[in-house]
Design an enzyme around this catalytic site. Structure first.
Site, mmCIF file in Angstrom:
data_model
loop_
_atom_site.group_PDB
_atom_site.id
_atom_site.type_symbol
_atom_site.label_atom_id
_atom_site.label_comp_id
_atom_site.label_asym_id
_atom_site.label_seq_id
_atom_site.Cartn_x
_atom_site.Cartn_y
_atom_site.Cartn_z
ATOM 1 N N GLY A 239 0.802 -1.288 -0.297
ATOM 2 C CA GLY A 239 0.077 0.152 0.087
ATOM 3 C C GLY A 239 0.497 1.594 -0.333
ATOM 4 N N ARG A 312 -5.660 2.549 -16.198
ATOM 5 C CA ARG A 312 -5.181 2.743 -14.728
ATOM 6 C C ARG A 312 -6.412 4.557 -15.029
ATOM 7 N NH1 ARG A 312 -2.160 4.430 -12.457
ATOM 8 N NH2 ARG A 312 -2.661 4.135 -9.641
ATOM 9 N N CYS A 344 -12.528 1.876 -29.691
ATOM 10 C CA CYS A 344 -14.066 2.114 -29.231
ATOM 11 C C CYS A 344 -14.403 2.372 -28.223
ATOM 12 C CB CYS A 344 -14.382 1.368 -30.121
ATOM 13 S SG CYS A 344 -13.580 1.695 -31.800
HETATM 14 N N1 PLP Z 1 -1.208 -7.795 -0.714
HETATM 15 C C1 PLP Z 1 -2.475 -6.993 -0.412
HETATM 16 C C2 PLP Z 1 -3.142 -8.433 0.024
HETATM 17 C C3 PLP Z 1 -3.177 -6.931 -1.995
HETATM 18 O O1 PLP Z 1 -4.564 -6.713 -2.096
HETATM 19 C C4 PLP Z 1 -2.066 -5.328 -2.398
HETATM 20 C C5 PLP Z 1 -2.737 -4.824 -3.851
HETATM 21 O O2 PLP Z 1 -3.875 -4.485 -4.148
HETATM 22 C C6 PLP Z 1 -0.761 -5.463 -2.620
HETATM 23 C C7 PLP Z 1 0.055 -5.996 -1.252
HETATM 24 C C8 PLP Z 1 -0.123 -4.400 -3.254
HETATM 25 O O3 PLP Z 1 -0.504 -3.341 -2.496
HETATM 26 P P1 PLP Z 1 0.048 -2.162 -3.735
HETATM 27 O O4 PLP Z 1 1.168 -2.264 -4.940
HETATM 28 O O5 PLP Z 1 -0.420 -0.964 -3.074
HETATM 29 O O6 PLP Z 1 1.444 -2.025 -2.796
#
Ligand code: PLP
Length: 415
Positions: A239, A312, A344
Site C-alpha cells: 500500500g 489506470r 472505441c
Molecule cells: N497485498 C495485498 C493483499 C494487496 O491486495 C495488494 C494490492 O492490491 C498489495 C499487497 C500490493 O499493494 P501495493 O501495490 O499498493 O503495494
C-alpha cells in the site's frame, strides 16, 4: 528515485537513449529500469534492517518473469493471489518459504497446489475458506500454516476502488469477530495458526492509516496471546504510495520508524507486501503520436498505446505525467489537449484537458510511472496484441516479452 531522465534533450533510461530502443522494438512498449527496481527493493530492505522481516513483493503489481527474477535474486519473497502467480514466483526461484497467499477467492485446486509447494502462509479471508483449507490439508496429510486477514475498519484515504480496509469492503474478517475466528481455526486439526494479516489499500501517501490499523491489530495480537494463541508473523500488507504528480508519500525510513515501536516487543517476524512502491516508478510506457486533431474547441493527441495497454486513467482517473521523448531545441508552445488511444470507448484516455507541449504526429512520448498495474492489467480489447516489454540494465537492453503477433493472439481459439 528513478533512472529515467533527459540528456541533451533526449529522454534516456539508464545509459540507453529511448529512441534507439523504439527503433529496434517498435511502439508502443513498456520500458523498465532494472537498477531503479533493485534500488527500491534494497532501500526498503535496508530500512527494515534490525527487524526480523521478509519483503514479499506483490506480483499483481507487475508479474513479468524478468521483474520477479530481479527481485527474487535480490532475496525477495512473493505475495500471491492466484495459482498463476504461485507458478510465476516458483518459476523464477522464489523460495516457497517466503511466499504468502492472499485473496478472497482461493479455489480448491489453487489451495492444493500451494499446499504441495510448501508455502509460508495462507492468509485466510473467510470461514468457508478456512474449512476448505483444513479439508484439503487433511486429504494431503499435511498442516496448513495460516494467518487471518483482518479488516481493521480504517480509512486509507485513497481511491475507493483501491481501498480495502473499511468495513464495507469485501476483504477480511471484521476485527470484532477475529478472536472467535482464531479460536475456531486453532481447534482445527490440519491448520496451524501462525500469523495475522491486514492490507488496507493501495497508493496510501499518509502514514496515519498504517499506524492506526497496526495499533488495532496489535491489540488483537495481545488478546490472542492472553488466550494462548501465540503468533509468529505480522503481515502489514502493501500500500505504500508513490509520486505520480505532486503526492509526497512517506519515505521508507519514515514508514519503518512509524511501525517499528508497535511491533518491536511482539516477538513476531514482520512481513511487508509492497508492489507499486517497488515497480511503479521503475517503468514507463513509450508510445508514438499517430494523429493530432482539433475538434471544435478541443485538441486531441492520438497515440498508438490505448486503454487496453494501460487502463489506470480509465478506471481510476489516475494521473500519469506525459513527456516528449525529444525536447525541442527551442522552447515549445503548449496546448491543452486530451491524450487518447485508438479504442472505441470515450474512456480511452491517458490525460484529459492537460497542458502538454505541442506534440507532432510521429514523435515519441513517455507516459511516466507506468511500471505498476500497467502491463499487469493489459488486455487484447479491440483485438490489439499485447505490447512488448523491455528492460534496461546500464547500457544493455533486453526484450523481456516480445510483442504478441496476430497469430498468437488467436492461438487459443478455434472455429
Ligand atoms: N497485498 C495485498 C493483499 C494487496 O491486495 C495488494 C494490492 O492490491 C498489495 C499487497 C500490493 O499493494 P501495493 O501495490 O499498493 O503495494
Amino acid at each position: 528515485m528513478n533512472l529515467f531522465g533527459y540528456r541533451e534533450g533526449t529522454f534516456w533510461c539508464e545509459s540507453v537513449p529511448i529512441p534507439q530502443i523504439a527503433e529496434k522494438v517498435g511502439t508502443p512498449f513498456y520500458l523498465y529500469s532494472k537498477n531503479t527496481l533493485l534500488r527500491h527493493y534494497q532501500r526498503l530492505d535496508e530500512s527494515l534492517a534490525g527487524i526480523d522481516h521478509i519483503i514479499c513483493y506483490a506480483l499483481k503489481a507487475n508479474p513479468s518473469l524478468s521483474v520477479c527474477k530481479v527481485l527474487a535474486d535480490a532475496g525477495s519473497g512473493a505475495e500471491i493471489v492466484s495459482g498463476g502467480e504461485l507458478y510465476r514466483a516458483l518459476r523464477v526461484g522464489v523460495s516457497p518459504g517466503k511466499i504468502v497467499y492472499n485473496g478472497n477467492g482461493k479455489t480448491a485446486p489453487e489451495i492444493r497446489y500451494a499446499l504441495e509447494s510448501g508455502i509460508l502462509m495462507f492468509n485466510v479471508d473467510s470461514e468457508s475458506e478456512l474449512h476448505l483449507l483444513n479439508q484439503i490439508a487433511n486429504e494431503l496429510g499435511c498442516t496448513a500454516h495460516v494467518g487471518l486477514r483482518v479488516n481493521p475498519d480504517i480509512d486509507p484515504r485513497t481511491h475507493p476502488y483501491i481501498s480495502t480496509g473499511l468495513r464495507e469492503n469485501k476483504f477480511g474478517i471484521p476485527i470484532e469477530e477475529a478472536l472467535e475466528f482464531y479460536r475456531k481455526a486453532n481447534a482445527m486439526p490440519n491448520v496451524k495458526v501462525v500469523g495475522i494479516h491486514k492490507h488496507i489499500g493501495s497508493q496510501i501517501v499518509d502514514l496515519s492509516p498504517f499506524v492506526e490499523s497496526l495499533q488495532r491489530i496489535m491489540l488483537l495480537v495481545k488478546e490472542l496471546s492472553r488466550i494462548g494463541v501465540h503468533l509468529r508473523c505480522i503481515d502489514m500488507g502493501g500500500g505504500i504510495g508513490i509520486t505520480y504528480n505532486e503526492e509526497t508519500p512517506p519515505s521508507f525510513e519514515d514508514y519503518v520508524s512509524a511501525i517499528k515501536p508497535l511491533i518491536k516487543d511482539s516477538g513476531c517476524m514482520l512481513i511487508v507486501e509492497p508492489g507499486r512502491v517497488i515497480v511503479g516508478n521503475a517503468g514507463v510506457l513509450i508510445t508514438r503520436v499517430v494523429h493530432v486533431k482539433a475538434s471544435g474547441n478541443k485538441n486531441f493527441v492520438v497515440v498508438d498505446a490505448a486503454m487496453n495497454d494501460l487502463i489506470r486513467p480509465s478506471i481510476y482517473g489516475a494521473y500519469h505525467n506525459i513527456v516528449p521523448v525529444e525536447q525541442s531545441a527551442n522552447c515549445r508552445a503548449t496546448i491543452v489537449a486530451d491524450v487518447v488511444g485508438g479504442i472505441c470507448e470515450s474512456a480511452d484516455f491517458f490525460a484529459r484537458g492537460r497542458e502538454v507541449p505541442e506534440l507532432k504526429a510521429g514523435e515519441l512520448v513517455a507516459i511516466m510511472s507506468a511500471g505498476a498495474y500497467g502491463a499487469a492489467m493489459a488486455s487484447n480489447y479491440n483485438s490489439r496484441p499485447l505490447i512488448a516489454e523491455v528492460m534496461v540494465d546500464g547500457s544493455q537492453t533486453m526484450i523481456i516479452r516480445r510483442r504478441q503477433t496476430y497469430e498468437e493472439m488467436v492461438s487459443l481459439e478455434s472455429f
